[in-house]
Design a protein around this motif. Structure first.
Motif, PDB file in Angstrom:
ATOM      1  N   ILE A  46     -11.124  -6.838 -11.426  1.00 27.63           N
ATOM      2  CA  ILE A  46     -10.243  -7.232 -10.333  1.00 27.63           C
ATOM      3  C   ILE A  46      -8.798  -7.063 -10.791  1.00 27.63           C
ATOM      4  O   ILE A  46      -8.398  -7.573 -11.837  1.00 27.63           O
ATOM      5  N   ILE A  47      -8.026  -6.331 -10.023  1.00 27.13           N
ATOM      6  CA  ILE A  47      -6.633  -6.042 -10.373  1.00 27.13           C
ATOM      7  C   ILE A  47      -5.731  -6.749  -9.386  1.00 27.13           C
ATOM      8  O   ILE A  47      -5.864  -6.590  -8.173  1.00 27.13           O
ATOM      9  N   THR A  48      -4.801  -7.547  -9.910  1.00 27.89           N
ATOM     10  CA  THR A  48      -3.846  -8.277  -9.079  1.00 27.89           C
ATOM     11  C   THR A  48      -2.433  -7.841  -9.446  1.00 27.89           C
ATOM     12  O   THR A  48      -2.228  -7.071 -10.380  1.00 27.89           O
ATOM     13  N   ALA A  49      -1.442  -8.354  -8.703  1.00 31.85           N
ATOM     14  CA  ALA A  49      -0.048  -8.013  -8.972  1.00 31.85           C
ATOM     15  C   ALA A  49       0.375  -8.444 -10.376  1.00 31.85           C
ATOM     16  O   ALA A  49       1.272  -7.847 -10.966  1.00 31.85           O
ATOM     17  N   ALA A  50      -0.283  -9.460 -10.935  1.00 34.38           N
ATOM     18  CA  ALA A  50       0.047  -9.909 -12.292  1.00 34.38           C
ATOM     19  C   ALA A  50      -0.312  -8.858 -13.341  1.00 34.38           C
ATOM     20  O   ALA A  50       0.279  -8.823 -14.422  1.00 34.38           O
ATOM     21  N   ASP A  51      -1.258  -7.972 -13.031  1.00 31.31           N
ATOM     22  CA  ASP A  51      -1.657  -6.915 -13.963  1.00 31.31           C
ATOM     23  C   ASP A  51      -0.723  -5.713 -13.909  1.00 31.31           C
ATOM     24  O   ASP A  51      -0.787  -4.839 -14.769  1.00 31.31           O
ATOM     25  N   VAL A  52       0.123  -5.655 -12.887  1.00 29.44           N
ATOM     26  CA  VAL A  52       0.990  -4.496 -12.673  1.00 29.44           C
ATOM     27  C   VAL A  52       2.245  -4.608 -13.533  1.00 29.44           C
ATOM     28  O   VAL A  52       2.941  -5.619 -13.511  1.00 29.44           O
ATOM     29  N   THR A  53       2.502  -3.548 -14.300  1.00 30.56           N
ATOM     30  CA  THR A  53       3.722  -3.479 -15.113  1.00 30.56           C
ATOM     31  C   THR A  53       4.918  -3.179 -14.227  1.00 30.56           C
ATOM     32  O   THR A  53       5.977  -3.768 -14.386  1.00 30.56           O
ATOM     33  N   ALA A  86       0.850  -1.187   0.000  1.00 30.01           N
ATOM     34  CA  ALA A  86       0.000   0.000   0.000  1.00 30.01           C
ATOM     35  C   ALA A  86       0.889   1.242   0.000  1.00 30.01           C
ATOM     36  O   ALA A  86       1.895   1.298   0.688  1.00 30.01           O
ATOM     37  N   GLY A  87       0.524   2.207  -0.800  1.00 30.89           N
ATOM     38  CA  GLY A  87       1.297   3.437  -0.931  1.00 30.89           C
ATOM     39  C   GLY A  87       2.157   3.479  -2.186  1.00 30.89           C
ATOM     40  O   GLY A  87       2.589   4.549  -2.598  1.00 30.89           O
ATOM     41  N   ASP A  88       2.410   2.317  -2.803  1.00 23.44           N
ATOM     42  CA  ASP A  88       3.196   2.282  -4.041  1.00 23.44           C
ATOM     43  C   ASP A  88       2.387   2.888  -5.183  1.00 23.44           C
ATOM     44  O   ASP A  88       1.192   2.648  -5.315  1.00 23.44           O
ATOM     45  N   ILE A  89       3.050   3.680  -6.012  1.00 25.12           N
ATOM     46  CA  ILE A  89       2.446   4.175  -7.243  1.00 25.12           C
ATOM     47  C   ILE A  89       2.862   3.212  -8.338  1.00 25.12           C
ATOM     48  O   ILE A  89       4.054   2.987  -8.553  1.00 25.12           O
ATOM     49  N   VAL A  90       1.878   2.623  -9.015  1.00 25.48           N
ATOM     50  CA  VAL A  90       2.166   1.591 -10.010  1.00 25.48           C
ATOM     51  C   VAL A  90       1.484   1.910 -11.338  1.00 25.48           C
ATOM     52  O   VAL A  90       0.523   2.673 -11.396  1.00 25.48           O
ATOM     53  N   ILE A  91       2.022   1.295 -12.382  1.00 27.93           N
ATOM     54  CA  ILE A  91       1.401   1.316 -13.702  1.00 27.93           C
ATOM     55  C   ILE A  91       0.863  -0.087 -13.931  1.00 27.93           C
ATOM     56  O   ILE A  91       1.564  -1.067 -13.700  1.00 27.93           O
ATOM     57  N   PHE A  92      -0.388  -0.188 -14.355  1.00 23.54           N
ATOM     58  CA  PHE A  92      -0.980  -1.501 -14.611  1.00 23.54           C
ATOM     59  C   PHE A  92      -1.867  -1.440 -15.844  1.00 23.54           C
ATOM     60  O   PHE A  92      -2.288  -0.370 -16.272  1.00 23.54           O
ATOM     61  N   SER A  93      -2.113  -2.595 -16.414  1.00 24.17           N
ATOM     62  CA  SER A  93      -2.957  -2.700 -17.603  1.00 24.17           C
ATOM     63  C   SER A  93      -4.145  -3.590 -17.295  1.00 24.17           C
ATOM     64  O   SER A  93      -4.002  -4.627 -16.663  1.00 24.17           O
ATOM     65  N   LYS A  94      -5.299  -3.171 -17.769  1.00 24.44           N
ATOM     66  CA  LYS A  94      -6.513  -3.967 -17.589  1.00 24.44           C
ATOM     67  C   LYS A  94      -7.443  -3.684 -18.762  1.00 24.44           C
ATOM     68  O   LYS A  94      -7.637  -2.530 -19.138  1.00 24.44           O
ATOM     69  N   LEU A  95      -7.968  -4.746 -19.324  1.00 23.99           N
ATOM     70  CA  LEU A  95      -8.900  -4.650 -20.445  1.00 23.99           C
ATOM     71  C   LEU A  95      -8.325  -3.834 -21.606  1.00 23.99           C
ATOM     72  O   LEU A  95      -9.004  -3.021 -22.226  1.00 23.99           O
ATOM     73  N   GLY A  96      -7.025  -4.004 -21.856  1.00 21.63           N
ATOM     74  CA  GLY A  96      -6.389  -3.318 -22.973  1.00 21.63           C
ATOM     75  C   GLY A  96      -6.078  -1.853 -22.747  1.00 21.63           C
ATOM     76  O   GLY A  96      -5.681  -1.145 -23.653  1.00 21.63           O
ATOM     77  N   GLN A  97      -6.247  -1.377 -21.529  1.00 19.18           N
ATOM     78  CA  GLN A  97      -5.997   0.026 -21.200  1.00 19.18           C
ATOM     79  C   GLN A  97      -4.947   0.104 -20.098  1.00 19.18           C
ATOM     80  O   GLN A  97      -4.942  -0.712 -19.189  1.00 19.18           O
ATOM     81  N   SER A  98      -4.039   1.086 -20.174  1.00 23.14           N
ATOM     82  CA  SER A  98      -3.009   1.275 -19.150  1.00 23.14           C
ATOM     83  C   SER A  98      -3.425   2.384 -18.193  1.00 23.14           C
ATOM     84  O   SER A  98      -3.995   3.394 -18.613  1.00 23.14           O
ATOM     85  N   TYR A  99      -3.105   2.183 -16.909  1.00 21.69           N
ATOM     86  CA  TYR A  99      -3.440   3.143 -15.866  1.00 21.69           C
ATOM     87  C   TYR A  99      -2.244   3.344 -14.947  1.00 21.69           C
ATOM     88  O   TYR A  99      -1.358   2.505 -14.880  1.00 21.69           O
ATOM     89  N   MET A 100      -2.267   4.452 -14.209  1.00 23.89           N
ATOM     90  CA  MET A 100      -1.279   4.703 -13.162  1.00 23.89           C
ATOM     91  C   MET A 100      -2.052   5.183 -11.941  1.00 23.89           C
ATOM     92  O   MET A 100      -2.899   6.075 -12.043  1.00 23.89           O
ATOM     93  N   ASP A 101      -1.782   4.566 -10.786  1.00 24.26           N
ATOM     94  CA  ASP A 101      -2.481   4.969  -9.571  1.00 24.26           C
ATOM     95  C   ASP A 101      -1.701   4.507  -8.347  1.00 24.26           C
ATOM     96  O   ASP A 101      -0.780   3.691  -8.458  1.00 24.26           O
ATOM     97  N   ARG A 102      -2.102   5.021  -7.182  1.00 27.52           N
ATOM     98  CA  ARG A 102      -1.485   4.638  -5.906  1.00 27.52           C
ATOM     99  C   ARG A 102      -2.298   3.512  -5.283  1.00 27.52           C
ATOM    100  O   ARG A 102      -3.522   3.581  -5.195  1.00 27.52           O
ATOM    101  N   ILE A 103      -1.597   2.467  -4.838  1.00 24.93           N
ATOM    102  CA  ILE A 103      -2.262   1.354  -4.166  1.00 24.93           C
ATOM    103  C   ILE A 103      -2.696   1.810  -2.773  1.00 24.93           C
ATOM    104  O   ILE A 103      -1.888   2.323  -2.002  1.00 24.93           O
ATOM    105  N   THR A 104      -3.979   1.618  -2.461  1.00 27.02           N
ATOM    106  CA  THR A 104      -4.474   1.998  -1.132  1.00 27.02           C
ATOM    107  C   THR A 104      -4.646   0.792  -0.224  1.00 27.02           C
ATOM    108  O   THR A 104      -4.735   0.948   0.989  1.00 27.02           O
TER     109      THR A 104
END
Length: 160
Positions: free
Chosen positions: A111-118, A69-87
């Motif tokens: 559902i977003i898991t660590a496998a979705d995180v770039t 929690a607190g890490d800022i990550v880049i992840f992909s889901k459903l063909g779209q990339s996002y960047m957000d902070r894990i809460t």
């Protein structure tokens, strides 16, 4: 002879840069970042985490096995990339400060898991992304190729 060498250099450098550009665009589209092993970079496209990270920043990214929690990550889901902070993390599922943006009808696809995180964002280079974004346009690409051509053409050297 020197002019021929300069032209060959310009053509080969152009082919190299075009190939590199195509590869980078494909990587960013697929994963949200260009990764070299566990390290990579990305161009920030949003002001969601402003003022710390703003549009146009270049982000240094590192892939980890797990995130906290607190890490800022880049992840992909459903063909779209996002960047957000894990809460929070609950049974392997990551929750973010803007979860509503990613959720689509509460389906399992949201559902977003660590496998979705770039990877985790670990460094920021302010505003360099604007230059890289400009180079992706036709005028920017033309200026870059023109600079390459002018620097490869040595006006002061005489042919023998």
């Amino acid at each position: 002879m020197q002019v021929l060498k300069n032209i060959l250099f310009f053509v080969s450098a152009s082919i190299f840069f075009c190939s590199a550009y195509a590869w980078i665009c494909t990587e960013v589209a697929n994963r949200g970042a260009v990764m070299f092993g566990d390290y990579g970079f990305s161009n920030c496209q949003t002001n969601q985490l402003s003022p710390a990270i703003v549009e146009g920043d270049i982000l240094g990214v590192i892939r980890h096995d797990s995130y906290t929690a607190g890490d800022i990550v880049i992840f992909s889901k459903l063909g779209q990339s996002y960047m957000d902070r894990i809460t929070g993390i609950n049974h392997g599922q990551l929750s973010f400060s803007s979860t509503a943006i990613y959720a689509k009808n509460n389906s399992t696809a949201s559902i977003i898991t660590a496998a979705d995180v770039t990877g985790e964002v670990v460094s920021v280079i302010p505003y360099l992304g604007f230059i890289l974004s400009y180079i992706q346009t036709f005028p920017g690409w033309s200026i870059l190729l023109g600079i390459m051509f002018l620097t490869s053409y040595n006006l002061g050297e005489k042919e023998e």
